[in-house]
Design a protein around this motif. Sequence first.
Motif, short mmCIF file in Angstrom:
data_model
loop_
_atom_site.label_atom_id
_atom_site.label_comp_id
_atom_site.label_asym_id
_atom_site.label_seq_id
_atom_site.Cartn_x
_atom_site.Cartn_y
_atom_site.Cartn_z
N HIS A 23 0.81 -1.22 0.00
CA HIS A 23 0.00 0.00 0.00
C HIS A 23 0.85 1.28 0.00
N TRP A 27 0.60 4.09 -2.89
CA TRP A 27 0.29 5.48 -2.55
C TRP A 27 1.31 6.42 -3.22
N LEU A 31 0.41 9.18 -6.00
CA LEU A 31 0.83 10.59 -5.85
C LEU A 31 1.55 11.07 -7.10
N ARG A 36 1.34 14.69 -7.63
CA ARG A 36 1.54 14.86 -6.19
C ARG A 36 0.42 15.66 -5.51
N ARG A 38 -2.51 15.43 -3.29
CA ARG A 38 -2.86 14.40 -2.31
C ARG A 38 -4.33 13.94 -2.41
N GLN A 42 -5.61 10.24 -3.53
CA GLN A 42 -6.40 9.37 -2.66
C GLN A 42 -7.63 8.84 -3.39
N ARG A 112 13.63 17.76 -1.28
CA ARG A 112 12.51 17.11 -1.98
C ARG A 112 11.90 18.06 -3.00
N TYR A 135 12.22 5.12 -7.48
CA TYR A 135 11.35 5.22 -6.29
C TYR A 135 10.76 3.85 -5.97
N HIS B 20 9.47 10.29 2.80
CA HIS B 20 8.49 11.33 3.16
C HIS B 20 7.06 10.83 2.89
N ASP B 21 6.84 10.25 1.71
CA ASP B 21 5.49 9.77 1.33
C ASP B 21 5.03 8.66 2.26
N SER B 23 5.59 8.30 5.26
CA SER B 23 5.35 8.74 6.64
C SER B 23 3.86 8.94 6.92
N ASP B 24 3.07 9.29 5.91
CA ASP B 24 1.64 9.49 6.19
C ASP B 24 0.74 9.07 5.02
N PRO B 25 0.79 7.76 4.67
CA PRO B 25 -0.14 7.31 3.62
C PRO B 25 -1.56 7.24 4.18
N PRO B 26 -2.60 7.30 3.35
CA PRO B 26 -3.96 7.13 3.86
C PRO B 26 -4.13 5.71 4.38
N PRO B 27 -5.03 5.49 5.34
CA PRO B 27 -5.16 4.16 5.96
C PRO B 27 -5.57 3.09 4.95
#
Lengths: 176, 123
Positions: A23, A27, A31, A36, A38, A42, A112, A135, B20-21, B23-27
């Motif tokens: 996951h 994600w 992005l 990018r 957010r 999502q 970044r 990446y 960085h990404d 560190s806070d992905p959506p659940p």
Amino acid sequence: MRDREPAIADDARPLLHELAAFHPQSWGWALHCCGRRRDEAQDVLQEAYCRAASRAGAFAGGSSLRTWFFGIVRRTALEAHRRGARTARWSDRDGDAVRQEPGRDLERDEERSRLQRCLARIAPRQREVLHLVFYQELTVEQAATVMGVSPGTARQHYHRGKQALRRLLTAEGAQP
Amino acid sequence: MTDRDDDALIAEAFARQRAHDASDPPPAAAMLGRAVAAARRRRRRAAIAGAALAAAAAALVAIVVARRAPEPSPGLGAVHRLCDDLERRFARQRETDPWRFAAASDAWSLDGRSYGSPSGPTQ
């Protein structure tokens, strides 16, 4: 009708369980595909999961699950762009997003941000293959599968992109 | 700068981005749960649409078959059967409610046969 529902859910569940294992990478890819942004990433990732669950039987196992799913994310993002939900440019939003995050190490944010600025200046296909290789740590051949191009084409984008990005990163690093 | 140095430079930049990404992905659990529910809904909708389509197709086929089949002519025999049936019903009603039937008005003939003759009691 109700008797069949658990069977339907069970069909998708093992696949989604496997998808959950990567996951964070998905994600990151969402992005990237959404410039990018957010919120858009999502939505795209959620829709991609729904599509994967609906087509659980379509995954034949010929390619890896990750490349198969990344292809779905990529197509979903492209469709979202075509619908014209968002028109902001790839680079603009990201720079702002990185800078506006509170409580982050400024130096790392700047690094970044520098990468995003440089990536914004190279061709989309080159940007895509570099993201997938550096990446996501896929091979160039796997990146080609995700992008839907031949390995030769992906390799060409990879080499040109790498040269361009190195040049831009060096030039940005040299600036005061 | 060698090719390997290029790779290291770029890999380092992407690794920072990845960290960085991550560190806070959506659940993941919530997203995957919604995906299972959505898949279930989509399949249910598809099943309902399929059943409706099948029913519509069956109705269409029935209509086409009915239109193509030759319609049987009722013929005089069928009319006689109908009249016999009416005669029986009238006879039953005459027994239960004789006052409603007048002697002359009940009789009629068809194709040489007579019906509705006043056999019941009249007053």
